[in-house]
Design an enzyme around this catalytic site. Structure first.
Site, PDB file in Angstrom:
ATOM      1  N   THR A 131       7.456  -4.590  -7.912  1.00 22.28           N
ATOM      2  CA  THR A 131       6.552  -4.082  -8.937  1.00 22.28           C
ATOM      3  C   THR A 131       5.160  -3.842  -8.367  1.00 22.28           C
ATOM      4  O   THR A 131       4.760  -4.492  -7.382  1.00 22.28           O
ATOM      5  CB  THR A 131       6.475  -5.117 -10.089  1.00 22.28           C
ATOM      6  OG1 THR A 131       5.355  -4.800 -10.912  1.00 22.28           O
ATOM      7  CG2 THR A 131       6.264  -6.533  -9.560  1.00 22.28           C
ATOM      8  N   ASP A 132       4.396  -2.978  -9.024  1.00 19.14           N
ATOM      9  CA  ASP A 132       2.996  -2.780  -8.608  1.00 19.14           C
ATOM     10  C   ASP A 132       2.130  -3.977  -9.003  1.00 19.14           C
ATOM     11  O   ASP A 132       0.992  -4.094  -8.548  1.00 19.14           O
ATOM     12  CB  ASP A 132       2.425  -1.475  -9.194  1.00 19.14           C
ATOM     13  CG  ASP A 132       2.415  -1.427 -10.714  1.00 19.14           C
ATOM     14  OD1 ASP A 132       2.893  -2.377 -11.365  1.00 19.14           O
ATOM     15  OD2 ASP A 132       1.911  -0.422 -11.276  1.00 19.14           O
ATOM     16  N   GLU A 133       2.674  -4.877  -9.846  1.00 17.95           N
ATOM     17  CA  GLU A 133       1.862  -6.005 -10.326  1.00 17.95           C
ATOM     18  C   GLU A 133       1.504  -6.977  -9.203  1.00 17.95           C
ATOM     19  O   GLU A 133       0.585  -7.774  -9.347  1.00 17.95           O
ATOM     20  CB  GLU A 133       2.578  -6.727 -11.476  1.00 17.95           C
ATOM     21  CG  GLU A 133       2.895  -5.755 -12.606  1.00 17.95           C
ATOM     22  CD  GLU A 133       3.321  -6.406 -13.914  1.00 17.95           C
ATOM     23  OE1 GLU A 133       2.984  -7.577 -14.130  1.00 17.95           O
ATOM     24  OE2 GLU A 133       3.977  -5.705 -14.703  1.00 17.95           O
ATOM     25  N   TYR A 156       4.829 -14.284 -13.021  1.00 17.48           N
ATOM     26  CA  TYR A 156       5.816 -13.224 -12.733  1.00 17.48           C
ATOM     27  C   TYR A 156       5.454 -12.482 -11.446  1.00 17.48           C
ATOM     28  O   TYR A 156       6.265 -12.377 -10.526  1.00 17.48           O
ATOM     29  CB  TYR A 156       5.900 -12.237 -13.905  1.00 17.48           C
ATOM     30  CG  TYR A 156       6.581 -10.918 -13.539  1.00 17.48           C
ATOM     31  CD1 TYR A 156       7.940 -10.879 -13.218  1.00 17.48           C
ATOM     32  CD2 TYR A 156       5.860  -9.716 -13.489  1.00 17.48           C
ATOM     33  CE1 TYR A 156       8.569  -9.680 -12.865  1.00 17.48           C
ATOM     34  CE2 TYR A 156       6.478  -8.514 -13.136  1.00 17.48           C
ATOM     35  CZ  TYR A 156       7.827  -8.501 -12.828  1.00 17.48           C
ATOM     36  OH  TYR A 156       8.443  -7.323 -12.474  1.00 17.48           O
ATOM     37  N   LYS A 160       7.317 -12.288  -7.735  1.00 15.13           N
ATOM     38  CA  LYS A 160       7.771 -11.038  -7.117  1.00 15.13           C
ATOM     39  C   LYS A 160       7.100 -10.859  -5.745  1.00 15.13           C
ATOM     40  O   LYS A 160       7.738 -10.428  -4.790  1.00 15.13           O
ATOM     41  CB  LYS A 160       7.463  -9.840  -8.013  1.00 15.13           C
ATOM     42  CG  LYS A 160       8.239  -9.778  -9.312  1.00 15.13           C
ATOM     43  CD  LYS A 160       9.743  -9.638  -9.139  1.00 15.13           C
ATOM     44  CE  LYS A 160      10.168  -8.293  -8.593  1.00 15.13           C
ATOM     45  NZ  LYS A 160      11.661  -8.166  -8.572  1.00 15.13           N
TER      46      LYS A 160
END
Ligand code: NAD
Ligand code: TYD
Length: 350
Positions: A131-133, A156, A160
């Protein structure tokens, strides 16, 4: 890639990917879908696939946290490639209970990497979905690049980020043939209605409050899920081993704007009463803890090196998404039943 392990194939993106591979892409091999069927995994998401594709699709109910089981699967199905979607994926849940995120996202990824390492030679590709998060939060300017330093802010995104580092390390240390993609917010059919877009569609149709966290000006980049699937398949086929690719839709938008667009589209439906406008359901609620302000992604590497571009504009994507949810009320009723209802009441009250 004749025997591909797809983890989390009954989730939102995983099920779209399995359908894309079998129905639309040039993939000719077999898919082994390993999914433990958490609240987010739903066999209905791949209804009809077994009947249509026979031996080319196999489901194994299994937990990526079970390392021995994962290792055995590589022998049992002669797995030669992995596309790893399985994860705990909802930020709000990670704030309430991070434990499952550590187990599935970090330990689960580690187990799959170990199983791949012990079958080195047999495994020609391990593609990791991220993810870009992981990059943290942007200010008003700038875009996430593949080279942007990681600065995850939620349990989260930290889980990741940790799994991304493990995947990268297995390439550097053991020469495992890996690729990684970091994607922006997906939307489209089969997304569990705890995420912003399906939640708002459903609540708006039922005249329920539309919860907006904080001031509603947080920005996300939105990508239609099929475009994510074409990106993943492009990277799996042509990506350079050991490389990371950013995937985005070039559709940055404030949350409040997304919600207004959905309200207006539903108001305009012939059989819907638009007075008062569904915008009147918008309800500002307490902000998410550690809420990232802005995500925006530069996917020019994927475009320039591998020729991928998204097909959908936000307008066409959201119209398709709304049409799908309108046509699948039974699916929504079933996934929202039971424990999920209780949880949603506890966590989304204004
Ligand atoms: P999802 O929550 O809809 O689906 C996750 C799937 O994984 C479910 O089928 C679930 O049953 C399965 N799963 C969970 N724990 C498991 C375990 N321990 N063992 C086996 N299976 C397990 O998630 P999604 O939105 O489809 O996301 C898929 C992947 O894409 C995730 O890795 C996520 O981090 C990443 N991603 C998602 C988005 C997004 O906007 N949804 C954006 C970028 C990246
Ligand atoms: P979400 O769909 O949970 O995805 P992510 O947290 O991975 O970006 O949330 C998208 C944005 O919408 C995020 O800024 C949080 C916000 N949001 C709301 O304002 N209200 C809601 O009910 C939800 C679920 C999210």
């Amino acid at each position: 890639m004749e025997n591909m392990l797809v983890t989390g194939g009954y989730g939102f993106i995983g099920s779209n990917f399995v359908r894309y591979l079998l129905d639309e892409s040039d993939y000719e091999g077999r898919i082994i879908n390993v999914d433990s069927l958490t609240y987010a995994g739903n066999p209905e998401n791949l209804a009809g696939i077994e009947e249509t594709y026979g031996d080319r699709y196999v489901f194994v109910k299994g937990d990526v946290c079970d390392g021995e089981r994962m290792d055995r699967l590589f022998d049992e199905y002669q797995l030669d490639s992995v596309c790893h979607f399985a994860a705990e994926s909802h930020v709000d849940r990670s704030i309430v209970g991070p434990g499952a995120f550590i187990q599935t996202n970090i330990v689960g990824t580690f187990n799959l990497l170990e199983a791949s390492r012990s079958h080195q030679g047999q495994v020609e590709l391990f593609h990791h979905i991220s993810t870009d998060e992981v990059f943290g939060s942007l200010g008003k300017e700038g875009l996430f690049m593949e080279t942007t330093p990681y600065q995850p802010n939620s349990p989260y995104s930290a889980s990741k980020a940790s799994s991304d580092h493990l995947v990268r390390a297995y390439h550097e240390t053991y020469g495992l043939p890996v690729t990684i993609s970091n994607c922006s917010n997906n939307y489209g059919p089969y997304q569990f209605p705890e995420k912003l877009i399906p939640l708002v569609i459903q609540n708006a149709r039922e005249d329920k409050p539309l919860p907006i966290y904080g001031d509603g000006k947080n920005i996300r980049d939105w990508l239609y899920v099929r475009d994510h699937c074409t990106a993943v398949w492009t990277i799996m086929k042509n990506g350079k081993k050991g490389e990371t690719y950013n995937v985005g839709g070039n559709h940055e938008m404030e949350n409040i704007r997304i919600v207004e667009i959905i309200c207006d589209l539903i108001d305009a439906l012939p059989h819907m009463n638009a007075k008062p406008s569904r915008r009147s359901l918008i309800t500002y609620v307490k902000d998410r803890l550690g809420h990232d302000r802005r995500y925006a992604i530069d996917s020019s590497k994927l475009k320039n090196d591998l020729g991928w571009v998204p097909e959908e504009s936000f307008q066409t994507g959201i119209e398709k998404t709304l049409a799908w949810y309108l046509a699948h009320q039974e699916w929504i009723d079933r996934v929202r039943s039971g424990a999920y209802q209780e949880w949603i009441r506890d966590h989304y009250e204004a």
